[in-house]
Design a protein around this motif. Structure first.
Motif, short mmCIF file in Angstrom:
data_model
loop_
_atom_site.label_atom_id
_atom_site.label_comp_id
_atom_site.label_asym_id
_atom_site.label_seq_id
_atom_site.Cartn_x
_atom_site.Cartn_y
_atom_site.Cartn_z
N PHE A 1 0.81 -1.21 0.00
CA PHE A 1 0.00 0.00 0.00
C PHE A 1 0.85 1.27 0.00
CE2 PHE A 1 -3.97 -2.16 1.96
CZ PHE A 1 -4.27 -2.69 0.71
N GLU A 2 2.08 1.19 0.55
CA GLU A 2 2.94 2.37 0.56
C GLU A 2 3.24 2.83 -0.87
OE1 GLU A 2 3.60 -0.44 2.03
OE2 GLU A 2 3.45 -0.02 4.20
N LYS A 3 3.55 1.89 -1.75
CA LYS A 3 3.83 2.25 -3.14
C LYS A 3 2.56 2.67 -3.87
CE LYS A 3 8.02 -0.44 -3.91
NZ LYS A 3 8.71 -1.44 -4.80
N GLU A 4 1.42 2.06 -3.50
CA GLU A 4 0.16 2.45 -4.13
C GLU A 4 -0.20 3.89 -3.76
OE1 GLU A 4 -1.19 0.37 -6.42
OE2 GLU A 4 0.66 -0.65 -5.88
N ASP A 5 0.15 4.29 -2.52
CA ASP A 5 -0.11 5.67 -2.11
C ASP A 5 0.72 6.65 -2.93
OD1 ASP A 5 -1.95 4.92 -0.19
OD2 ASP A 5 -0.46 4.77 1.41
N GLU A 6 1.95 6.24 -3.28
CA GLU A 6 2.76 7.10 -4.14
C GLU A 6 2.13 7.24 -5.52
OE1 GLU A 6 6.63 5.41 -4.25
OE2 GLU A 6 7.01 5.66 -2.10
N GLY A 7 1.63 6.12 -6.04
CA GLY A 7 0.93 6.18 -7.33
C GLY A 7 -0.35 6.98 -7.24
N LEU A 8 -1.01 6.89 -6.09
CA LEU A 8 -2.25 7.65 -5.90
C LEU A 8 -2.00 9.15 -5.96
CD1 LEU A 8 -5.24 7.75 -5.18
CD2 LEU A 8 -4.59 7.60 -2.77
N ALA B 1 -13.67 -2.67 -0.59
CA ALA B 1 -12.57 -1.96 -1.26
C ALA B 1 -12.32 -0.60 -0.62
CB ALA B 1 -12.87 -1.82 -2.75
N ASN B 2 -13.39 0.12 -0.33
CA ASN B 2 -13.24 1.44 0.28
C ASN B 2 -12.60 1.33 1.67
OD1 ASN B 2 -14.26 3.02 -1.81
ND2 ASN B 2 -16.36 2.87 -1.09
N ALA B 3 -13.04 0.35 2.43
CA ALA B 3 -12.49 0.17 3.77
C ALA B 3 -11.02 -0.23 3.71
CB ALA B 3 -13.29 -0.89 4.53
N THR B 4 -10.65 -1.04 2.74
CA THR B 4 -9.27 -1.49 2.59
C THR B 4 -8.37 -0.35 2.12
OG1 THR B 4 -10.01 -3.73 2.04
CG2 THR B 4 -7.76 -3.15 1.45
N ALA B 5 -8.85 0.43 1.16
CA ALA B 5 -8.02 1.49 0.58
C ALA B 5 -7.90 2.69 1.50
CB ALA B 5 -8.62 1.93 -0.77
N GLY B 6 -8.98 3.04 2.19
CA GLY B 6 -8.95 4.22 3.03
C GLY B 6 -9.00 5.52 2.25
N ASN B 7 -9.40 5.46 0.98
CA ASN B 7 -9.56 6.66 0.15
C ASN B 7 -10.70 6.41 -0.82
OD1 ASN B 7 -8.41 5.38 -2.37
ND2 ASN B 7 -6.57 5.31 -1.09
N ASP B 8 -10.97 7.38 -1.69
CA ASP B 8 -12.14 7.27 -2.56
C ASP B 8 -11.82 6.77 -3.97
OD1 ASP B 8 -10.77 9.42 -3.51
OD2 ASP B 8 -12.46 10.81 -3.53
N MET B 9 -10.58 6.30 -4.19
CA MET B 9 -10.23 5.83 -5.53
C MET B 9 -11.04 4.61 -5.98
SD MET B 9 -8.32 8.01 -6.79
CE MET B 9 -7.98 7.13 -8.31
N PRO B 10 -11.32 3.62 -5.10
CA PRO B 10 -12.19 2.52 -5.54
C PRO B 10 -13.56 3.00 -5.97
CG PRO B 10 -11.02 1.89 -3.54
CD PRO B 10 -10.76 3.36 -3.75
N ASN C 1 -3.26 1.40 -10.83
CA ASN C 1 -3.16 1.49 -9.38
C ASN C 1 -4.11 0.49 -8.72
OD1 ASN C 1 -4.22 2.80 -6.67
ND2 ASN C 1 -2.20 3.69 -7.07
N TYR C 2 -3.65 -0.16 -7.63
CA TYR C 2 -4.44 -1.22 -7.01
C TYR C 2 -5.76 -0.70 -6.46
CZ TYR C 2 -5.79 -5.04 -3.92
OH TYR C 2 -6.48 -6.05 -3.29
N TYR C 3 -5.77 0.52 -5.96
CA TYR C 3 -7.01 1.09 -5.43
C TYR C 3 -8.05 1.23 -6.55
CZ TYR C 3 -3.97 2.43 -1.54
OH TYR C 3 -3.09 2.42 -0.50
#
Length: 554
Positions: free
Chosen positions: A189-196, A518-527, A497-499
């Motif tokens: 998720f750390e790398k996904e946050d960078e992509g986000l 998905a929303n609960a796992t990601a913690g953001n609104d991208m899903p 991006n995984y989200y």
């Protein structure tokens, strides 16, 4: 006590109403139960209907069939109205990639179901029911049932049975696919946050910026002259003179060196607009609103609630000429739009008006600005749309070998999407509050699922005992195989991006429980963004492919 037995196991109207009420009530109550954070939700209504019907609480076929079809129409029509305004835009702003992946998932699911039919000899109607359950798509179930009944003249209860058997593991399979992809590809998720962060760099449809005017070549020119030169959509809301005076800007306003401009423009264009006029300066909204010497300049968000304004353009209203105000932004369904002269207004839009208090009040009277008016449903749009949808759904389109029709699911869905997108061109008020749309949709799907369950209950246990348990395995394959294949392509080849990928997976199955996970796992609104991008197209394709699968196989 004969009356009580007749009420529960008879054949009258009171019995039908009681049966539907009990099925829906107990189904909703059971839907609140979560196992591992996952619930089948409103689909429990289907299982309660099967259970009560198995023990003798059935409903007259004519009444049940009417409730089933009318509930389906209400459900798909309310969905169409909701997704219509964003249906075309789903293909823009990078959404074409997501829509393409979702389309591939739909088509791979149909292909997988057909291979299972060839390999196992399971009848096509049953396979289509399993397919609808495996992809958790209830409108597809309704479309398949209606298409089969139109083509053959009879009902096939195994369609609903296949759906009921495959649905529970369909929900689980979608979430399980997200987990498998995450661990198989070692996603962090750390790398996904960078992509986000890179994805979030895409600007909103409307951005505001303060700019100091330094373009010597344009000193003394009007805003209208400059707009023709830059050839981009933007609005200069206010101008601050070097003396500190703030004035409202219009097309005839002359700009001089040292002026400060409050510009609203499209996110993709904003840098070019800034470079054209000068350079950025830091100013707050408060500075722009409170530095007026006469303290008369105010800004107010006004709600369009008068039906007479629906579908009209800013150029038709001539607000700036008549009232001396400036429209800086238009908010539609939570999204800011640039208020260019050709923009067609819709009931429910919120416009940001800048001007004197007296002028703003006059514009508010013109546009309506009454939230109470929007609480009243526009029933004529709904029933005109349903009538047109039934008409469209009844037109034979092909004869291969049976007449292919859009049916009572496809016809109303298409008409609702078109009304939601283009209804303002015909002065149709398409706005409904979120709560009203949700109420209509939930009532429709509850009636539909109750009717389907009641109709399938009498032979459900026998069908499972007679080999129907294999349908569970078929459903798992139909659910997971297309999702895993497309997810690997989207991640490894398209670098998604995984989200966003989780939103694609949930949206391609139109599955709210998967989106919640998905929303609960990601913690953001991208899903949610990915889900909403593909949802309209997928919903349409699920309905269409379910019908085509039935009709071309007969």
């Amino acid at each position: 006590m004969e009356w009580l037995h007749t009420l529960f196991f008879g054949n009258g109207i009171a019995h039908a109403v009681l049966t539907f009420a009990l099925v829906i009530t107990f189904g909703i109550l059971l839907g609140k139960i979560k196992i591992g954070g996952v619930s089948l939700g409103i689909t429990w209504i289907l299982f309660v209907g099967i259970f009560l019907s198995h023990f003798g609480m059935t409903v007259d076929d004519g009444v049940r069939h009417f409730v089933q079809e009318f509930g389906l129409i209400l459900f798909v029509f309310s969905i169409g109205l909701q997704v219509g305004p964003g249906f075309i835009s789903a293909f823009k702003h990078g959404g074409i990639t997501l829509v393409g992946c979702a389309t591939a998932i739909v088509l791979l699911g149909v292909a997988t179901a057909y291979v299972i039919h060839l390999a196992t000899g399971t009848p096509i109607p049953t396979v289509v029911g399993i397919l609808s359950g495996a992809v958790t798509n209830t409108p597809g179930l309704g479309a398949a049932q209606q298409a089969y009944a139109d083509a053959s003249g009879i009902q096939d209860p195994t369609i609903a049975m296949g759906y009921a058997v495959a649905y529970p593991l369909g929900v689980v399979g979608i979430i399980l696919t997200m987990i498998i992809v995450r661990y198989a590809l070692r996603i962090r998720f750390e790398k996904e946050d960078e992509g986000l962060a890179a994805l979030s760099a895409e600007k909103k449809l409307a951005d505001k910026v303060s700019v100091e005017f330094t373009n010597q070549m344009l000193d003394g020119r009007t805003i209208e002259y400059m707009r023709d030169l830059v050839n981009r959509q933007f609005v200069i809301s206010r101008v601050m003179r070097p003396t500190g005076e703030i004035i409202m800007a219009d097309a005839t306003t002359q700009l001089n060196l040292g002026d400060r401009l409050w510009i609203i423009g499209q996110g993709d264009d904003i840098e070019a607009i800034v470079a054209f006029f000068g350079h950025r300066v830091e100013m707050t909204d408060r500075e722009w609103g409170n530095n007026t010497p006469n303290s008369e300049l105010i800004s107010r968000r006004i709600l369009i609630s008068r039906p007479e304004i629906n579908g009209k353009k800013f150029s038709d209203l001539r607000l700036r000429t008549k009232y001396g105000i400036t429209i800086s932004r238009v908010n539609r369904a939570g999204m800011d739009l640039i208020p260019y002269q050709g923009l067609e207004l819709q009931v429910g839009d919120r416009v940001m008006v800048v001007g004197t208090e007296k002028s703003v009040a006059k514009v508010a009277d013109l546009l309506g600005n009454s939230l109470k008016k929007l609480d009243h449903p526009n029933l004529i749009t709904i029933f005109v749309g349903i009538a047109l949808g039934v008409l469209l759904g009844s037109i034979p389109l092909l004869n291969v070998p049976q007449p292919v029709k859009l049916g009572l699911a496809g016809g109303p869905l298409i008409i609702a999407i078109l009304i939601g997108r283009f209804g303002t061109h015909f002065r149709l008020v398409t706005y409904t509050t979120t709560s009203a749309n949700l109420m209509l949709r939930e009532i429709g799907i509850a009636l539909f699922l109750a009717a389907v369950g009641i109709g399938a209950g009498s032979g459900f246990v026998d069908a499972i005992a007679d080999g129907g348990y294999r349908w569970i395995g078929y459903g798992v394959i139909i659910t997971m195989a297309p999702l895993i294949i497309v997810s690997l392509v989207a991640r490894l080849w398209l670098k998604m991006n995984y989200y966003t990928l989780m939103g694609l997976i949930a949206g391609s199955m139109t599955d709210p429980p998967a989106l919640a996970y998905a929303n609960a796992t990601a913690g953001n609104d991208m899903p949610a963004v990915g889900y909403s991008t593909v949802y309209p197209v997928v919903m349409f394709l699920r309905v269409l492919t379910a019908q085509m699968f039935i009709l071309f196989a007969l």
